[in-house]
Motif scaffolding. Structure first.
Motif, short mmCIF file in Angstrom:
data_model
loop_
_atom_site.label_atom_id
_atom_site.label_comp_id
_atom_site.label_asym_id
_atom_site.label_seq_id
_atom_site.Cartn_x
_atom_site.Cartn_y
_atom_site.Cartn_z
N LYS A 154 0.84 -1.12 -0.06
CA LYS A 154 -0.17 -0.15 0.13
C LYS A 154 0.87 1.28 0.06
O LYS A 154 0.68 2.38 -0.68
N GLU A 155 2.09 1.24 0.82
CA GLU A 155 2.90 2.57 0.94
C GLU A 155 3.66 2.90 -0.29
O GLU A 155 3.76 3.68 -0.55
N LEU A 156 4.01 1.52 -1.03
CA LEU A 156 4.81 1.73 -2.23
C LEU A 156 3.72 2.42 -3.34
O LEU A 156 4.42 3.26 -4.19
N LYS A 157 2.48 2.10 -3.23
CA LYS A 157 1.60 2.54 -4.17
C LYS A 157 1.28 4.02 -4.08
O LYS A 157 1.20 5.03 -4.76
N ARG A 158 1.33 4.45 -2.73
CA ARG A 158 0.95 5.81 -2.23
C ARG A 158 2.17 6.76 -2.24
O ARG A 158 1.71 7.88 -2.58
N ARG A 159 3.31 6.05 -2.10
CA ARG A 159 4.40 7.22 -1.92
C ARG A 159 5.38 7.13 -3.29
O ARG A 159 5.50 6.33 -3.89
N ASP A 160 6.14 8.19 -3.05
CA ASP A 160 7.15 8.45 -4.23
C ASP A 160 8.23 7.82 -3.86
O ASP A 160 8.89 8.34 -2.57
N VAL A 161 8.82 6.64 -4.48
CA VAL A 161 9.83 6.18 -4.01
C VAL A 161 11.01 6.19 -4.95
O VAL A 161 11.10 6.28 -6.21
N PHE A 162 12.54 5.82 -4.61
CA PHE A 162 13.48 5.62 -5.39
C PHE A 162 14.58 4.44 -4.78
O PHE A 162 13.88 4.02 -3.48
N GLN A 163 15.35 3.90 -5.46
CA GLN A 163 16.42 3.22 -5.07
C GLN A 163 17.58 3.57 -4.99
O GLN A 163 18.05 4.15 -5.92
N LEU A 164 18.56 2.91 -4.15
CA LEU A 164 19.99 3.61 -4.24
C LEU A 164 20.87 3.10 -5.24
O LEU A 164 20.58 1.98 -5.64
N ALA A 165 21.62 3.90 -5.73
CA ALA A 165 22.53 3.55 -6.84
C ALA A 165 21.81 2.66 -8.00
O ALA A 165 22.23 1.56 -8.46
N ALA A 166 20.62 2.87 -8.31
CA ALA A 166 19.86 2.21 -9.24
C ALA A 166 20.49 2.09 -10.81
O ALA A 166 20.12 0.97 -11.52
N HIS A 167 21.21 3.02 -10.91
CA HIS A 167 21.83 3.07 -12.37
C HIS A 167 22.93 1.97 -12.43
O HIS A 167 23.05 1.71 -13.55
N LYS A 168 23.39 1.33 -11.23
CA LYS A 168 24.26 0.15 -11.50
C LYS A 168 23.50 -0.98 -11.77
O LYS A 168 24.10 -2.02 -12.03
N GLY A 169 22.18 -1.04 -12.09
CA GLY A 169 21.43 -2.23 -12.63
C GLY A 169 21.44 -3.17 -11.61
O GLY A 169 20.84 -4.42 -12.09
N THR A 170 21.24 -2.99 -10.45
CA THR A 170 21.14 -4.06 -9.37
C THR A 170 19.80 -4.65 -8.94
O THR A 170 19.78 -5.58 -8.46
N LYS A 171 18.87 -3.56 -9.29
CA LYS A 171 17.48 -3.77 -9.04
C LYS A 171 17.36 -4.10 -7.43
O LYS A 171 16.89 -5.21 -7.04
N PRO A 172 17.45 -3.15 -6.78
CA PRO A 172 17.40 -3.33 -5.32
C PRO A 172 15.91 -3.30 -4.58
O PRO A 172 15.14 -3.00 -5.38
N ARG A 173 16.01 -4.63 -3.48
CA ARG A 173 14.65 -4.61 -3.13
C ARG A 173 14.29 -3.87 -1.78
O ARG A 173 13.36 -3.95 -1.05
N VAL A 174 15.31 -2.90 -1.51
CA VAL A 174 14.94 -1.88 -0.52
C VAL A 174 14.69 -0.67 -1.16
O VAL A 174 15.62 0.24 -2.04
N PHE A 175 13.44 -0.06 -0.81
CA PHE A 175 13.04 1.26 -1.40
C PHE A 175 13.04 2.58 -0.60
O PHE A 175 13.00 2.14 0.77
N TYR A 176 13.27 3.57 -0.94
CA TYR A 176 13.56 4.73 0.19
C TYR A 176 12.47 5.76 -0.58
O TYR A 176 12.21 6.06 -1.59
N VAL A 177 11.64 6.39 0.55
CA VAL A 177 10.91 7.48 0.56
C VAL A 177 11.46 8.74 -0.14
O VAL A 177 12.59 9.12 0.55
N LYS A 178 11.04 9.27 -1.20
CA LYS A 178 11.68 10.54 -1.67
C LYS A 178 11.53 11.48 -0.81
O LYS A 178 10.19 11.72 -0.18
N SER A 179 12.48 12.33 -0.25
CA SER A 179 12.18 13.53 0.64
C SER A 179 11.67 14.51 0.27
O SER A 179 11.81 14.97 -1.10
N LYS A 180 10.61 15.28 0.85
CA LYS A 180 9.75 16.48 0.37
C LYS A 180 10.72 17.55 0.54
O LYS A 180 10.49 18.68 -0.34
N LYS A 181 11.76 17.66 1.26
CA LYS A 181 12.35 18.68 1.68
C LYS A 181 13.15 19.30 0.57
O LYS A 181 13.80 18.41 -0.26
#
Ligand code: SF4
Lengths: 181, 391
Positions: A154-181
């Motif tokens: 539910k939270e992943l649908k609701r929130r804007d998220v990103f993954q660390l170093a996604a450009h390295k093609g690792t497809k992480p399963r740990v997601f981070y909420v994008k900071s509003k600040k």
């Protein structure tokens, strides 16, 4: 089949490191071995500055470089997404430590490059990883992506998220909420 | 104490020092090393790459002798094979101790992951060891065996694959930008031949010296030319790589190149890699026109320089902190400082290598048969002045 993942809202982290200690207690780790760490980032210029605290751990990558380089297949990925280590097969070559883009592997006392296990064996029975349960600010949410009613889905649908170093093609399963600040 | 025993006292002492290091590593595990979670590969890996690559280089020159038909190189065939064996086994010892348990190396073969460069390394170098043992055995008991040609041909392919794969282990680590690409497999091949030739010349010169005889000038010239050629190629490759990396769009690449040229790795890079490994030996080789004494001095400098190259490139790939969270300011460089255990193990491997080679010189016939090589049998019989002993 479950598909485990984690969502981290770093903006809520106060840097108390209770997650790290709870994990060390759970897995009976010596003080110098830890599976999660906090990275500190300064933002802005004086006098308008702030410090972000970002918890980092094994991302349980869907395309894990550590698994590809492991010469004996000691690092393996389960169907539920967890990247785990077969200690009996590990020869201690440390290639996984060199290959991990997140620098999360740590040598344990028995010469095995260890890391976060997503608390395999504990979460299947409905438990929460101690880093999640112990956090006073609910920074982490852990759960099953295949269950549409799980909090993480539910939270992943609701929130804007990103993954660390996604450009390295690792497809992480740990997601981070994008900071509003 | 005989003269030979006096000669062997130093390497034997080095082996004892190495054993002390091995015991400490076995008791204290990773704590005995200077490596960290951020820089997991250190001097033992550099040492392993040095020994394995030099063994491959010496083996390739031995094969060159087998197939080229050039008398000077043919004369080096057996010596090259035995020297390769004497370098490879201590190299395996180093990696076995780095792994904590030498039996782990065997486990690599039993539980394979074909996408791993280290698995291929274990596989290819095991074959190399087996082929070397076969070649060495036949060179002593039945040098005219017709199967030997086929074994030697196989060995050449194996050696090239093994040493290129050694470079590919780093190139395929993926996230370490400095190691990525086709550069290191080729660079390791060139510098393997360089260190193999230097080791071969050092061994031939010293064994001749022991008996008070001069090394055959044609051999000095052949090895000297190989060394000079490899230095020129390696120097050009290094200059191009560093120039490209200093201009690269990726910040970690620029920082790594700067760490080598003017950062914490600079002293070893300029003094060891460039000074001892390239400029001084090249000057010695060219100015003295491949005279034995100067070529020997150049070979010793090259061995020191190539070891610095191995240590530099292992450190350079890991020294810049990886960017995991954008904007986090890390320390400029990761720190790694080798412990006495690591130095002791390297000394032990060097001593073991010398002892093994000296044993082979003493026990086996390493000189080529006169008829195989030079027209003048006189000059071959005493190629390096070694007493001819048969098995
Ligand atoms: S974060 Fe590192 S250790 Fe974890 S799965 Fe990805 S590559 Fe492997």
């Amino acid at each position: 089949m479950a598909h485990y993942a984690m969502l981290i809202d770093a903006s809520r982290c106060t840097g108390c490191a209770a997650c790290r200690i709870a994990c060390q207690m759970q897995w009976q780790l010596p003080p110098e071995v830890f599976f999660n760490r906090l990275e500190f980032r300064e933002q802005g210029t004086y006098p308008n500055v702030r410090q972000d605290i970002v918890p980092v751990q094994c991302m349980h990558c869907d395309n894990p470089p550590c698994l590809k380089v492991c010469p004996t297949g000691a690092t393996y990925k389960r169907a539920d997404g967890m990247v785990l280590i077969d200690h009996g097969k590990c020869i201690g070559c440390k290639y996984c430590m060199v290959a991990c883009p997140y620098d999360v592997r740590q040598m344990n006392e028995r010469g095995v490059p260890e890391k976060c296990r997503f608390c395999a064996g504990h979460v299947e029975t409905g438990g929460q990883p101690p880093c999640v349960a112990t956090c006073m600010n609910d920074v982490r949410i852990f759960g099953d992506l295949d269950d549409p009613n799980s909090e993480i889905s539910k939270e992943l649908k609701r929130r804007d998220v990103f993954q660390l170093a996604a450009h390295k093609g690792t497809k992480p399963r740990v997601f981070y909420v994008k900071s509003k600040k | 104490m005989s003269r030979f025993e006096r000669w062997m006292a130093a390497p034997a002492a080095m082996v004892l020092v190495g054993l002390a290091g091995a015991v400490n590593k076995i008791i204290n595990g990773e704590h005995a090393l200077g490596t960290t979670a951020a820089m997991p590969w250190g001097l033992l890996i550099a040492g392993y790459v040095f020994f394995a690559a030099a063994a491959t280089g010496a083996g390739l020159i031995a094969s060159l002798g087998h197939f080229s038909g050039k008398p000077a190189l043919m004369a080096l065939e057996r010596r090259g094979m035995f020297l390769a064996l004497s370098l490879l086994i201590p190299g395996f010892g180093l990696i076995g101790i780095e792994l904590g348990n030498p039996l782990n190396m065997i486990y690599i073969l039993l539980s394979p992951n074909f996408t791993s460069g280290i698995w291929w390394m274990g596989f290819l170098y095991s074959i190399y060891l087996a082929l070397l043992l076969i070649e060495c055995y036949y060179s002593q008991v039945n040098p005219t065996n017709k199967n030997l040609k086929m074994v030697s041909a196989l060995a050449v392919l194996n050696k090239i694959a093994a040493v290129c794969n050694l470079g590919a282990i780093f190139a395929l680590a993926g996230v370490r930008l400095f190691w990525n690409g086709y550069y290191f497999p080729i660079y390791i091949l060139v510098t393997a031949i360089l260190s193999g030739a230097a080791a071969l010349l050092t061994a031939s010169y010293l064994t001749g010296k022991r008996a008070g005889l001069e090394i055959e000038p044609a051999i000095v010239e052949a090895l000297g030319k190989i060394m000079a050629g490899c230095i020129v190629i390696a120097a050009a490759m290094t200059a191009l790589k560093l120039y490209a990396n200093l201009q690269a769009a990726e910040q970690p690449l620029r920082e790594t190149a700067a760490a080598l040229v003017s950062g914490p790795l600079a002293w070893r890079f300029w003094l060891g890699e460039v000074g001892a490994g390239m400029l001084l030996p090249l000057a010695l080789l060219l100015i003295a026109n491949f005279r034995a004494k100067h070529t020997f001095a150049a070979a010793v400098l090259i061995l020191i320089g190539v070891f610095a190259m191995r240590a530099d490139f292992i450190a350079a790939g890991q020294i810049i902190p990886q960017v995991v969270v954008e904007g986090v300011q890390h320390t400029a460089y990761h720190v790694y400082s080798a412990t006495w255990t690591e130095w002791a193990l390297l000394a032990g491997a060097t001593g073991a290598s010398v002892l093994m080679y000296a044993f082979a010189e003493y026990k086996f016939t390493l000189d080529a048969e006169a008829a195989d090589t030079f027209a003048d049998p006189e000059c071959v019989a005493d190629l390096t002045g070694r007493r001819k002993l048969t098995v």
